[in-house]
Design a protein around this motif. Structure first.
Motif, PDB file in Angstrom:
ATOM      1  N   ALA A 288       0.858  -1.184   0.000  1.00 47.99           N
ATOM      2  CA  ALA A 288       0.000   0.000   0.000  1.00 47.99           C
ATOM      3  C   ALA A 288       0.891   1.230   0.000  1.00 47.99           C
ATOM      4  CB  ALA A 288      -0.907  -0.003   1.220  1.00 47.99           C
ATOM      5  N   ARG A 289       0.636   2.157  -0.924  1.00 45.05           N
ATOM      6  CA  ARG A 289       1.452   3.371  -1.053  1.00 45.05           C
ATOM      7  C   ARG A 289       0.590   4.602  -0.809  1.00 45.05           C
ATOM      8  NH1 ARG A 289       6.436   2.612  -2.884  1.00 45.05           N
ATOM      9  NH2 ARG A 289       6.940   0.644  -3.873  1.00 45.05           N
ATOM     10  N   CYS A 290       1.240   5.651  -0.381  1.00 46.31           N
ATOM     11  CA  CYS A 290       0.576   6.930  -0.145  1.00 46.31           C
ATOM     12  C   CYS A 290       0.114   7.500  -1.483  1.00 46.31           C
ATOM     13  CB  CYS A 290       1.548   7.891   0.544  1.00 46.31           C
ATOM     14  SG  CYS A 290       0.879   9.543   0.802  1.00 46.31           S
ATOM     15  N   VAL A 291      -1.105   8.053  -1.503  1.00 47.13           N
ATOM     16  CA  VAL A 291      -1.628   8.625  -2.748  1.00 47.13           C
ATOM     17  C   VAL A 291      -0.962   9.961  -3.067  1.00 47.13           C
ATOM     18  CG1 VAL A 291      -3.846   7.448  -2.612  1.00 47.13           C
ATOM     19  CG2 VAL A 291      -3.579   9.683  -1.539  1.00 47.13           C
ATOM     20  N   ARG A 292      -0.404  10.625  -2.068  1.00 48.00           N
ATOM     21  CA  ARG A 292       0.236  11.912  -2.294  1.00 48.00           C
ATOM     22  C   ARG A 292       1.707  11.777  -2.706  1.00 48.00           C
ATOM     23  NH1 ARG A 292       0.243  15.881   2.633  1.00 48.00           N
ATOM     24  NH2 ARG A 292      -1.967  16.020   2.152  1.00 48.00           N
ATOM     25  N   CYS A 293       2.508  10.978  -1.953  1.00 46.16           N
ATOM     26  CA  CYS A 293       3.957  10.949  -2.198  1.00 46.16           C
ATOM     27  C   CYS A 293       4.486   9.579  -2.592  1.00 46.16           C
ATOM     28  CB  CYS A 293       4.704  11.452  -0.972  1.00 46.16           C
ATOM     29  SG  CYS A 293       4.576  10.361   0.451  1.00 46.16           S
ATOM     30  N   ALA A 294       3.644   8.579  -2.658  1.00 41.88           N
ATOM     31  CA  ALA A 294       3.992   7.206  -3.065  1.00 41.88           C
ATOM     32  C   ALA A 294       4.924   6.501  -2.087  1.00 41.88           C
ATOM     33  CB  ALA A 294       4.582   7.179  -4.466  1.00 41.88           C
ATOM     34  N   ALA A 295       4.991   6.952  -0.833  1.00 44.25           N
ATOM     35  CA  ALA A 295       5.781   6.252   0.183  1.00 44.25           C
ATOM     36  C   ALA A 295       5.064   4.962   0.573  1.00 44.25           C
ATOM     37  CB  ALA A 295       5.969   7.137   1.408  1.00 44.25           C
ATOM     38  N   VAL A 296       5.816   3.967   0.992  1.00 48.18           N
ATOM     39  CA  VAL A 296       5.230   2.692   1.394  1.00 48.18           C
ATOM     40  C   VAL A 296       4.569   2.861   2.759  1.00 48.18           C
ATOM     41  CG1 VAL A 296       5.723   0.298   1.988  1.00 48.18           C
ATOM     42  CG2 VAL A 296       6.913   1.369   0.081  1.00 48.18           C
ATOM     43  N   LEU A 297       3.260   2.575   2.816  1.00 51.36           N
ATOM     44  CA  LEU A 297       2.515   2.661   4.065  1.00 51.36           C
ATOM     45  C   LEU A 297       2.448   1.313   4.767  1.00 51.36           C
ATOM     46  CD1 LEU A 297      -0.470   4.889   2.926  1.00 51.36           C
ATOM     47  CD2 LEU A 297       1.563   5.579   4.186  1.00 51.36           C
ATOM     48  N   ARG A 298       2.294   0.262   3.985  1.00 50.54           N
ATOM     49  CA  ARG A 298       2.216  -1.092   4.545  1.00 50.54           C
ATOM     50  C   ARG A 298       2.604  -2.070   3.471  1.00 50.54           C
ATOM     51  NH1 ARG A 298      -2.496  -4.883   5.857  1.00 50.54           N
ATOM     52  NH2 ARG A 298      -1.538  -6.252   7.369  1.00 50.54           N
ATOM     53  N   ARG A 299       3.329  -3.100   3.884  1.00 50.77           N
ATOM     54  CA  ARG A 299       3.738  -4.156   2.965  1.00 50.77           C
ATOM     55  C   ARG A 299       3.309  -5.474   3.590  1.00 50.77           C
ATOM     56  NH1 ARG A 299       7.956  -3.784  -0.668  1.00 50.77           N
ATOM     57  NH2 ARG A 299       8.595  -1.893   0.405  1.00 50.77           N
ATOM     58  N   ARG A 300       2.566  -6.267   2.857  1.00 49.45           N
ATOM     59  CA  ARG A 300       2.149  -7.575   3.352  1.00 49.45           C
ATOM     60  C   ARG A 300       3.056  -8.623   2.754  1.00 49.45           C
ATOM     61  NH1 ARG A 300      -3.283 -10.605   3.757  1.00 49.45           N
ATOM     62  NH2 ARG A 300      -2.552 -12.315   5.074  1.00 49.45           N
ATOM     63  N   ARG A 301       3.782  -9.301   3.604  1.00 48.29           N
ATOM     64  CA  ARG A 301       4.750 -10.307   3.177  1.00 48.29           C
ATOM     65  C   ARG A 301       4.042 -11.553   2.646  1.00 48.29           C
ATOM     66  NH1 ARG A 301       9.153  -7.248   3.096  1.00 48.29           N
ATOM     67  NH2 ARG A 301       9.548  -6.251   5.048  1.00 48.29           N
ATOM     68  N   VAL A 302       4.737 -12.265   1.788  1.00 49.04           N
ATOM     69  CA  VAL A 302       4.183 -13.485   1.206  1.00 49.04           C
ATOM     70  C   VAL A 302       4.157 -14.596   2.248  1.00 49.04           C
ATOM     71  CG1 VAL A 302       4.514 -15.240  -0.570  1.00 49.04           C
ATOM     72  CG2 VAL A 302       4.901 -12.853  -1.109  1.00 49.04           C
ATOM     73  N   ASP A 303       5.267 -14.811   2.964  1.00 53.18           N
ATOM     74  CA  ASP A 303       5.340 -15.883   3.956  1.00 53.18           C
ATOM     75  C   ASP A 303       6.134 -15.403   5.171  1.00 53.18           C
ATOM     76  OD1 ASP A 303       5.179 -18.294   5.237  1.00 53.18           O
ATOM     77  OD2 ASP A 303       6.711 -19.278   4.017  1.00 53.18           O
ATOM     78  N   PRO A 304       5.529 -14.579   6.024  1.00 52.30           N
ATOM     79  CA  PRO A 304       6.287 -14.046   7.159  1.00 52.30           C
ATOM     80  C   PRO A 304       6.683 -15.120   8.173  1.00 52.30           C
ATOM     81  CG  PRO A 304       3.990 -13.396   7.310  1.00 52.30           C
ATOM     82  CD  PRO A 304       4.167 -14.077   5.989  1.00 52.30           C
ATOM     83  N   VAL A 305       5.874 -16.148   8.347  1.00 54.74           N
ATOM     84  CA  VAL A 305       6.218 -17.208   9.294  1.00 54.74           C
ATOM     85  C   VAL A 305       7.391 -18.022   8.766  1.00 54.74           C
ATOM     86  CG1 VAL A 305       5.367 -19.292  10.443  1.00 54.74           C
ATOM     87  CG2 VAL A 305       3.898 -17.292  10.260  1.00 54.74           C
ATOM     88  N   GLY A 306       7.414 -18.294   7.475  1.00 60.03           N
ATOM     89  CA  GLY A 306       8.521 -19.038   6.882  1.00 60.03           C
ATOM     90  C   GLY A 306       9.832 -18.282   6.992  1.00 60.03           C
TER      91      GLY A 306
END
Length: 189
Positions: free
Chosen positions: A39-57
């Protein structure tokens, strides 16, 4: 205001978590993200949240690597000390052994627990929790085990031990020849 217009106003508010952009400060609602998306900011395109593919792995791989590195740290000597022509190799287990030989067995047990037993127990319990999370229906007691992992954390602070080693190293260089062994340092290139 009637009950129907009140419920309509609640439905008009978009669902999602409210997040502030770390760069520009704009508040935005983030919908639930599918795996592997950003998820990126609509104003400056900074990363707001990143959902990992396999965080437990990923966490499991890092924990298993920690177990391997702890085993190497315990088994291999990391320093050679030479005083008046007599040399010794120093390892994580040599400190408690020397303390026990000098009759300070209580301190030897405390050093052994904080440098070897507590980190090993923490890594093993964390591995158990992460393997349990990979099951289709994780066991109910995983939360209690993870709470124990967090509780034992301050007792498994190997970095405090390493700080003590470096302080001792700086003091020892005045009276002895101290050399780090190649087994504890990364090989070049």
């Amino acid at each position: 205001m009637s009950a129907s217009s009140d419920s309509a106003a609640r439905r008009a508010v978009p669902a999602g978590r409210l997040r502030e952009c770390p760069d520009c400060g704009m508040f935005q609602r983030l919908p639930p993200l599918p795996r592997g998306s950003v998820a990126r900011c609509v104003r400056c395109a900074a990363v707001l949240r990143r959902r990992r593919v396999d965080p437990v792995g990923r966490s499991l791989a890092l924990t298993l690597t920690g177990l391997l590195l702890l085993a190497l740290a315990v088994l291999l000597p990391f320093m050679d000390v030479s005083v008046s022509g007599q040399g010794r190799e120093i390892s994580l287990l040599s400190g408690p052994a020397e303390l026990e030989q000098h009759g300070v067995w209580e301190l030897a047990i405390a050093v052994l627990v904080t440098t070897v037993a507590a980190p090993l127990a923490r890594l093993l319990a964390l591995t158990y929790v992460l393997l349990g999370l990979r099951l289709a229906t994780p066991p109910r007691h995983l939360y209690a085990v993870f709470r124990w992992v967090e509780w034992i954390g301050p007792w498994a602070m190997i970095e405090v031990f390493l700080l003590g080693v470096f302080v001792a190293y700086t003091r020892l260089t005045a009276i002895a020849h101290v050399k780090w062994t190649a087994r504890c340092m990364p090989s070049p290139g």
